[in-house]
Design a protein around this motif. Sequence first.
Motif, mmCIF file in Angstrom:
data_model
loop_
_atom_site.group_PDB
_atom_site.id
_atom_site.type_symbol
_atom_site.label_atom_id
_atom_site.label_comp_id
_atom_site.label_asym_id
_atom_site.label_seq_id
_atom_site.Cartn_x
_atom_site.Cartn_y
_atom_site.Cartn_z
ATOM 1 N N ARG A 77 0.834 -1.211 0.000
ATOM 2 C CA ARG A 77 0.000 0.000 0.000
ATOM 3 C C ARG A 77 0.866 1.257 0.000
ATOM 4 N N ILE A 78 1.943 1.255 0.779
ATOM 5 C CA ILE A 78 2.845 2.409 0.830
ATOM 6 C C ILE A 78 3.480 2.653 -0.527
ATOM 7 N N ILE A 79 3.991 1.587 -1.137
ATOM 8 C CA ILE A 79 4.664 1.711 -2.436
ATOM 9 C C ILE A 79 3.687 2.181 -3.509
ATOM 10 N N ASP A 80 2.470 1.643 -3.464
ATOM 11 C CA ASP A 80 1.503 1.986 -4.502
ATOM 12 C C ASP A 80 1.057 3.441 -4.403
ATOM 13 N N ASN A 81 1.173 4.034 -3.225
ATOM 14 C CA ASN A 81 0.700 5.407 -3.025
ATOM 15 C C ASN A 81 1.831 6.421 -2.887
ATOM 16 N N LEU A 82 3.026 6.059 -3.331
ATOM 17 C CA LEU A 82 4.120 7.028 -3.367
ATOM 18 C C LEU A 82 3.771 8.187 -4.302
ATOM 19 N N HIS A 83 4.329 9.361 -4.001
ATOM 20 C CA HIS A 83 4.117 10.507 -4.892
ATOM 21 C C HIS A 83 4.864 10.315 -6.202
ATOM 22 N N ASP A 84 6.032 9.654 -6.151
ATOM 23 C CA ASP A 84 6.848 9.430 -7.343
ATOM 24 C C ASP A 84 6.432 8.150 -8.062
ATOM 25 N N GLY A 85 6.656 8.154 -9.367
ATOM 26 C CA GLY A 85 6.398 6.951 -10.144
ATOM 27 C C GLY A 85 7.393 5.860 -9.801
ATOM 28 N N LEU A 86 6.931 4.628 -9.781
ATOM 29 C CA LEU A 86 7.790 3.497 -9.431
ATOM 30 C C LEU A 86 7.380 2.288 -10.266
ATOM 31 N N TRP B 7 3.771 -1.536 -11.465
ATOM 32 C CA TRP B 7 3.591 -0.158 -11.941
ATOM 33 C C TRP B 7 2.675 0.549 -10.951
ATOM 34 N N ASN B 8 3.175 1.525 -10.207
ATOM 35 C CA ASN B 8 2.352 2.105 -9.138
ATOM 36 C C ASN B 8 1.423 3.208 -9.651
ATOM 37 N N LYS B 9 0.601 3.750 -8.752
ATOM 38 C CA LYS B 9 -0.413 4.735 -9.149
ATOM 39 C C LYS B 9 0.207 6.030 -9.651
ATOM 40 N N ALA B 10 1.319 6.454 -9.027
ATOM 41 C CA ALA B 10 1.974 7.680 -9.485
ATOM 42 C C ALA B 10 2.531 7.503 -10.890
ATOM 43 N N GLY C 57 15.272 -4.998 -12.004
ATOM 44 C CA GLY C 57 15.624 -3.635 -11.637
ATOM 45 C C GLY C 57 14.416 -2.858 -11.165
ATOM 46 N N ILE C 58 14.667 -1.728 -10.537
ATOM 47 C CA ILE C 58 13.614 -0.850 -10.044
ATOM 48 C C ILE C 58 13.945 0.580 -10.457
ATOM 49 N N GLU C 59 12.930 1.309 -10.916
ATOM 50 C CA GLU C 59 13.127 2.703 -11.286
ATOM 51 C C GLU C 59 12.101 3.573 -10.576
ATOM 52 N N LEU C 60 12.601 4.610 -9.907
ATOM 53 C CA LEU C 60 11.773 5.622 -9.265
ATOM 54 C C LEU C 60 11.934 6.910 -10.067
ATOM 55 N N PHE C 61 10.820 7.535 -10.468
ATOM 56 C CA PHE C 61 10.966 8.751 -11.271
ATOM 57 C C PHE C 61 10.079 9.871 -10.749
ATOM 58 N N THR C 62 10.668 11.078 -10.716
ATOM 59 C CA THR C 62 10.036 12.273 -10.176
ATOM 60 C C THR C 62 9.716 13.229 -11.318
ATOM 61 N N ASP C 63 8.496 13.716 -11.366
ATOM 62 C CA ASP C 63 8.078 14.686 -12.377
ATOM 63 C C ASP C 63 8.764 16.023 -12.099
ATOM 64 N N LEU C 64 9.567 16.511 -13.047
ATOM 65 C CA LEU C 64 10.305 17.760 -12.875
ATOM 66 C C LEU C 64 9.641 18.936 -13.577
#
Length: 301
Positions: free
Chosen positions: A11-20, A32-35, A117-124
């Motif tokens: 639940r925590i991972i799925d609701n991160l602000h950043d894409g994951l 593929w999470n909600k962000a 692998g895992i990728e975390l991405f932040t909207d800039l």
Amino acid sequence: MMKLDQSSYARIIDNLHDGLYFVDADRIITYWNKAAERITGYRAAEVIGKSCADNILTHVDSEGCVLCLGTCPLAATINDGKEREAEVFLHHKNGHRVPVLVRVNSLVDEQGRVIGGIELFTDLSSIQVNQQRIAELEQLALLDGLTRLANRVYLEREIDNRLHEFDRLAVPFGLLFLDIDHFKQFNDTYGHAVGDEVLKAVAQTFVVNSRPFDLFGRWGGEEFIGIIRNITGKDLLYQAERMRLLIERNYLIQNDQKLQVTVSIGATVIRPGDTMETLVKRADELLYESKDNGRNRVTLG
């Protein structure tokens, strides 16, 4: 030590602000999470089971080079296990490019073997808009030197532009007039250097919590103005209350002491026949209503 069950982690991972998202060793998407859905426009059901290079994200760098063809950070990390970070542009489902900061790492099994692998991405996008605005204002000498916000000259130009837009296209906008409560007393007590840090902290609250197409600037001293585009009175009140609360919750630590300030706000929406003078005067009068009624509040009118 507190322990979380697997469903809590999910639940925590799925609701991160950043894409994951996760991929296996062949770079097939497995999570593929909600962000990620929000930032890219692709729903999880559309991408899970596919390669991230299969006309989905297809990252490109600032030169337009497609990273999937040989310089993909995720592929490199799966290959050598090293963490990587890069600013790239991903493909949105609607066809445009979105600037993102990606951070990648490998996934390993219990034996330490790389299995994906895992990728975390932040909207800039909003960050880049603000940086571009700062560069433009510096060039035109329209930036307040202390707070790095638009100065009064630029604010007056922007209000004038919004008035013309309202006359031509009936696009509404709101004005927030904000003043730090008891700021002279604060300066006298803690010194102007600390006061300057407070001004900068308040300004940064505006920067990181406003929409890219709105503008906040320093009107003078401890007074600020926010020009909030395409908004109703109800929504303007919400935005003003949000800023007020965020500033109230800000604090600086000086000599082990927590220092906090509050702001009083006057909020008003453009009316037919308004000029810059009538609009600013009305917002200023509403600001002083907030002060007369106890400070640290918003008055809408």
